[in-house]
Design a protein around this motif. Structure first.
Motif, PDB file in Angstrom:
ATOM      1  N   VAL A 147     -32.229  78.418  12.020  1.00 13.65           N
ATOM      2  CA  VAL A 147     -32.581  77.594  10.868  1.00 13.65           C
ATOM      3  C   VAL A 147     -33.855  76.812  11.189  1.00 13.65           C
ATOM      4  CG1 VAL A 147     -31.172  75.614  11.585  1.00 13.65           C
ATOM      5  CG2 VAL A 147     -31.687  75.956   9.155  1.00 13.65           C
ATOM      6  N   TYR A 148     -34.642  76.552  10.159  1.00 11.40           N
ATOM      7  CA  TYR A 148     -35.921  75.884  10.407  1.00 11.40           C
ATOM      8  C   TYR A 148     -36.349  75.057   9.209  1.00 11.40           C
ATOM      9  CZ  TYR A 148     -38.228  79.149   7.235  1.00 11.40           C
ATOM     10  OH  TYR A 148     -38.614  79.848   6.117  1.00 11.40           O
ATOM     11  N   ASN A 149     -37.215  74.115   9.479  1.00  6.05           N
ATOM     12  CA  ASN A 149     -37.981  73.443   8.428  1.00  6.05           C
ATOM     13  C   ASN A 149     -39.261  72.918   9.061  1.00  6.05           C
ATOM     14  OD1 ASN A 149     -36.232  71.288   9.702  1.00  6.05           O
ATOM     15  ND2 ASN A 149     -37.472  69.979   8.358  1.00  6.05           N
ATOM     16  N   SER A 150     -40.295  72.795   8.280  1.00  2.00           N
ATOM     17  CA  SER A 150     -41.592  72.417   8.824  1.00  2.00           C
ATOM     18  C   SER A 150     -41.654  70.914   9.068  1.00  2.00           C
ATOM     19  CB  SER A 150     -42.712  72.835   7.887  1.00  2.00           C
ATOM     20  OG  SER A 150     -43.959  72.608   8.492  1.00  2.00           O
ATOM     21  N   THR A 151     -42.244  70.563  10.207  1.00  2.00           N
ATOM     22  CA  THR A 151     -42.316  69.148  10.599  1.00  2.00           C
ATOM     23  C   THR A 151     -43.749  68.645  10.752  1.00  2.00           C
ATOM     24  OG1 THR A 151     -42.159  69.798  12.928  1.00  2.00           O
ATOM     25  CG2 THR A 151     -40.097  69.245  11.801  1.00  2.00           C
ATOM     26  N   SER A 152     -44.739  69.497  10.562  1.00  2.00           N
ATOM     27  CA  SER A 152     -46.122  69.105  10.842  1.00  2.00           C
ATOM     28  C   SER A 152     -46.625  68.060   9.848  1.00  2.00           C
ATOM     29  CB  SER A 152     -47.037  70.329  10.786  1.00  2.00           C
ATOM     30  OG  SER A 152     -47.140  70.831   9.467  1.00  2.00           O
ATOM     31  N   ARG A 153     -47.612  67.321  10.269  1.00  2.70           N
ATOM     32  CA  ARG A 153     -48.176  66.281   9.411  1.00  2.70           C
ATOM     33  C   ARG A 153     -48.726  66.862   8.112  1.00  2.70           C
ATOM     34  NH1 ARG A 153     -52.882  65.465   8.160  1.00  2.70           N
ATOM     35  NH2 ARG A 153     -53.697  66.755   9.856  1.00  2.70           N
ATOM     36  N   VAL A 154     -49.482  67.962   8.210  1.00  3.02           N
ATOM     37  CA  VAL A 154     -50.095  68.512   7.002  1.00  3.02           C
ATOM     38  C   VAL A 154     -49.030  69.015   6.028  1.00  3.02           C
ATOM     39  CG1 VAL A 154     -50.407  70.854   7.964  1.00  3.02           C
ATOM     40  CG2 VAL A 154     -51.910  70.033   6.136  1.00  3.02           C
ATOM     41  N   GLN A 155     -47.943  69.578   6.531  1.00  2.43           N
ATOM     42  CA  GLN A 155     -46.866  70.046   5.645  1.00  2.43           C
ATOM     43  C   GLN A 155     -46.117  68.852   5.042  1.00  2.43           C
ATOM     44  OE1 GLN A 155     -45.922  73.335   4.891  1.00  2.43           O
ATOM     45  NE2 GLN A 155     -46.062  74.580   6.741  1.00  2.43           N
ATOM     46  N   GLU A 166     -37.445  61.673   5.879  1.00  5.56           N
ATOM     47  CA  GLU A 166     -36.962  62.659   4.898  1.00  5.56           C
ATOM     48  C   GLU A 166     -37.014  64.072   5.478  1.00  5.56           C
ATOM     49  OE1 GLU A 166     -38.117  60.692   0.604  1.00  5.56           O
ATOM     50  OE2 GLU A 166     -39.760  61.401   1.896  1.00  5.56           O
ATOM     51  N   ILE A 167     -38.059  64.360   6.229  1.00  2.00           N
ATOM     52  CA  ILE A 167     -38.155  65.681   6.861  1.00  2.00           C
ATOM     53  C   ILE A 167     -37.059  65.844   7.915  1.00  2.00           C
ATOM     54  CG2 ILE A 167     -39.577  67.089   8.404  1.00  2.00           C
ATOM     55  CD1 ILE A 167     -40.528  67.200   5.530  1.00  2.00           C
ATOM     56  N   PHE A 192     -26.529  78.576  17.740  1.00  2.00           N
ATOM     57  CA  PHE A 192     -27.364  77.884  16.746  1.00  2.00           C
ATOM     58  C   PHE A 192     -28.786  77.722  17.292  1.00  2.00           C
ATOM     59  CE2 PHE A 192     -23.323  75.448  15.288  1.00  2.00           C
ATOM     60  CZ  PHE A 192     -22.895  76.551  14.583  1.00  2.00           C
ATOM     61  N   GLN A 193     -29.743  78.053  16.456  1.00  2.00           N
ATOM     62  CA  GLN A 193     -31.147  77.888  16.847  1.00  2.00           C
ATOM     63  C   GLN A 193     -31.871  77.087  15.766  1.00  2.00           C
ATOM     64  OE1 GLN A 193     -33.295  81.249  18.487  1.00  2.00           O
ATOM     65  NE2 GLN A 193     -35.157  80.741  17.351  1.00  2.00           N
ATOM     66  N   TYR A 194     -32.651  76.102  16.222  1.00  2.00           N
ATOM     67  CA  TYR A 194     -33.447  75.304  15.285  1.00  2.00           C
ATOM     68  C   TYR A 194     -34.918  75.339  15.691  1.00  2.00           C
ATOM     69  CZ  TYR A 194     -35.678  71.417  12.938  1.00  2.00           C
ATOM     70  OH  TYR A 194     -36.564  70.661  12.194  1.00  2.00           O
ATOM     71  N   SER A 195     -35.789  75.521  14.698  1.00  2.00           N
ATOM     72  CA  SER A 195     -37.240  75.475  14.924  1.00  2.00           C
ATOM     73  C   SER A 195     -37.858  74.361  14.098  1.00  2.00           C
ATOM     74  CB  SER A 195     -37.903  76.795  14.518  1.00  2.00           C
ATOM     75  OG  SER A 195     -37.637  77.819  15.428  1.00  2.00           O
ATOM     76  N   PRO A 196     -38.526  73.409  14.749  1.00  2.00           N
ATOM     77  CA  PRO A 196     -39.409  72.506  14.007  1.00  2.00           C
ATOM     78  C   PRO A 196     -40.689  73.284  13.705  1.00  2.00           C
ATOM     79  CG  PRO A 196     -39.474  71.977  16.340  1.00  2.00           C
ATOM     80  CD  PRO A 196     -38.511  73.109  16.186  1.00  2.00           C
ATOM     81  N   GLU A 197     -40.688  73.978  12.574  1.00  2.00           N
ATOM     82  CA  GLU A 197     -41.816  74.865  12.261  1.00  2.00           C
ATOM     83  C   GLU A 197     -43.135  74.097  12.372  1.00  2.00           C
ATOM     84  OE1 GLU A 197     -43.567  77.799   8.774  1.00  2.00           O
ATOM     85  OE2 GLU A 197     -42.089  76.265   8.289  1.00  2.00           O
TER      86      GLU A 197
END
Length: 594
Positions: A147-155, A166-167, A192-197
């Motif tokens: 599972v993933y969700n983007s964490t970058s500043r620009v996103q 919120e992120i 379980f695998q998590y990616s801070p995209e």
């Protein structure tokens, strides 16, 4: 103090403008997400074992194709990955498309997954997608749900318009949903695998904060297997900076000892393999990538290259690329993408040398190794060849190829490897000039059969010059030669004396022609029987001095102050040397006539 501005001051304060307004470097800024890590430890470390490999060809690679793979192509690719030795394979995004869901079910229902292979699937942190994902995996023995969700500043700022809290909440919600749905399928061993995209463009301390919050949900210290995957979704920094990010993350994640740290690097700056290698030094345990590097934009990290890099350093990559040609064929055909001829390790030309100095060094290294073999010294050490091509199913056929840039060593290598002629250095120099002129004339690479034909035309087929018959005898300490030679359709009797067959033959030629003849260099060797076919070698039944294998003799002759080289071949070593001398003499007469 003078009010005059110095040239140095002007240079420091002048406004720098681009030469071309359309190519404006001022739009860009230095990388802004490097953590402070003055006591970094990774530079002093070395890789001593293979990381855990996870192929993402069937998911990340597939999504980057112009025409995504069919189920049949995915199945062919999956079987190849298993044969290579991958134990973790990301097979798709089952909630994103029906073909992805159906392929997942096909693998499970038709028992295509070996017991030691773990399937991995990707899903966004959204409940209906997570529910669909677990449905696709029903009945699997073991699986990684990623599972993933983007964490970058620009996103955060420009795509989602959400703040850090919120992120982070999206990540926490996704973690809770994975735990909840996994509990509905207790027959499966879930990882379980998590990616801070976009980890590489995320503030590293914030990435640690998000992953720590996910740890609070999954509780890896209680036995739940957890992977944190750190993607360079866009490669935006030098590899050493990425390594700092990885080491900072590993140092500061509270549950580090209970989780696996994985890396997923992309190749936007052309450094994906380097970033992954340095990331392993920085503490990562696992590497995601694709074979041959297919992926979004400039591609994913090439697992084949990184694995072969380890192999070339004497480290077992735990992946088997011995059948490289077949693997490349499957990858290229399933991806419908060509392979660059200079692709590391597998490209058509990567073991090929055209440069004369390179060819010479390769030949000398191989000759040295062959002549100095010992039972204890079996380490590969050849100039310009980082590995033995035979280890990945490649032959030596294309190690050296000849064009106008090639030198004596390359031409000599071709003749030795393919046809059994081991030219001495002075003969290499002589023939390389001939080959270079031919290559320049045709303005292309020369094929091996063309080189052999030129060799024969130059030395072994001297028109109407032929040794017909001879007799050698010893009288009073001197050697007498008596025989017949054909010259320009005339049969000529040759009689001479000397301290051996060759010198007496040269003496006879000198007496008959009135030319000054002196031997400068001489060399000979036996030619292995398997080289005999179609290379201009003949038998001679007129001499008792026969060998079990054909012989080649190389003669360098001074004729009236000019130097000429010749070659003779025969089953008799004496006949071979006489023919070699006649070959050199025929060249001298040919030059004089021209």
């Amino acid at each position: 103090m003078s009010d005059q501005t110095t040239p140095t001051a002007v240079a420091k304060t002048a406004k720098i403008t681009p030469k071309n307004a359309a190519f404006d470097f001022r739009k860009y800024r230095p990388f802004a997400f490097a953590p402070s890590l003055p006591d970094r430890t990774w530079p002093s470390k070395t890789i001593e074992k293979s990381p855990i490999w996870a192929s993402v060809d069937l998911r990340d690679g597939n999504q980057a194709l112009i025409d995504p793979m069919t189920i049949e192509q995915k199945m062919r690719f999956f079987k190849t990955l298993v044969e290579v030795g991958f134990k973790e394979i990301e097979i798709g995004f089952p909630s994103a498309a029906q073909v992805e869901f159906d392929f997942t079910r096909k693998l499970i229902e038709e028992n295509h997954v070996p017991d030691d292979v773990t399937l991995q699937v990707l899903v966004q942190a959204r409940e209906h997608l997570i529910a669909r994902t677990f449905e696709s995996l029903k009945g699997v023995k073991r699986a990684v749900v990623h599972v993933y969700n983007s964490t970058s500043r620009v996103q955060r700022e420009k795509v989602y318009a959400k703040n850090k809290d919120e992120i982070k909440e999206i990540a926490i919600t996704g973690a809770k949903l994975l735990k909840e749905y996994a509990a509905k399928y207790p027959e499966t061993d879930w990882v379980f695998q998590y990616s801070p995209e976009s980890f590489s463009q995320t503030e590293t301390e914030y990435a640690v904060e998000v992953c720590d919050a996910v740890c609070d949900v999954w509780q890896p210290q209680q036995g739940q297997e957890v992977i944190f995957n750190l993607p360079a979704t866009v490669e935006a920094s030098m590899p050493n900076v990425f390594a700092d990010q990885v080491e900072y993350f590993c140092r500061n994640l509270p549950q580090r000892e209970h989780v696996i740290i994985s890396l997923h690097t992309h190749n936007d700056r052309g450094c994906a393999v380097a970033a992954a290698e340095l990331g392993v030094l920085a503490g990562a345990d696992r590497i995601e990538g694709t074979l041959l590097g297919n992926g979004e934009r400039t591609g994913n990290m090439d697992i084949m290259v990184m694995a072969m890099n380890l192999f070339s350093q004497g480290i077992d990559p735990e992946l088997d690329f011995s059948n490289m040609s077949e693997i490349v064929q499957v990858v290229s055909e399933c991806n419908n993408l060509p392979l660059h001829p200079r692709h590391p390790y597998v490209g058509e030309l990567v073991f090929t040398a055209f440069s004369g100095s390179h060819q010479d060094a390769i030949k000398k290294s191989l000759d040295y190794n062959e002549n100095n073999q010992t039972e204890t010294d079996n380490v590969w050490d050849v100039a310009y060849l980082p590995i033995d091509p035979a280890h990945i199913g490649r032959s030596y056929q294309d190690v050296v190829r000849i064009n106008s840039q090639s030198g004596k060593g390359g031409v000599a290598y071709i003749l030795q490897r393919n046809y059994g002629f081991n030219l001495p250095r002075w003969m290499q120099i002589d023939f390389s000039r001939v080959v270079q002129k031919q290559a320049e004339a045709v303005a292309r690479e020369l094929q091996n059969d063309e080189i052999l034909q030129t060799f024969e035309d130059t030395y072994l087929q001297q028109g109407k010059f032929e040794l017909l018959d001879y007799n050698v005898s010893n009288k009073g300490g001197e050697v007498y030669f008596s025989g017949q030679v054909q010259m320009n359709n005339d049969t000529i009797d040759i009689d001479g004396t000397g301290n051996g067959p060759l010198s007496s033959f040269i003496d006879g030629l000198a007496q008959h022609t009135g030319k000054s003849l002196h031997i400068i260099n001489y060399a000979e060797h036996a030619i292995n029987p398997h080289h005999n076919s179609g290379n201009g070698i003949d038998d001679d039944t007129n001499s008792d001095n026969k060998t079990n294998a054909n012989a080649a003799a190389y003669i360098q002759l001074n004729v009236d102050g000019e130097v000429y080289s010749g070659i003779g071949t025969c089953s008799s070593t004496v006949s071979a040397m006489l023919k070699g001398a006649l070959s050199a003499f025929a060249q001298a007469l040919s030059v004089a006539a021209a």
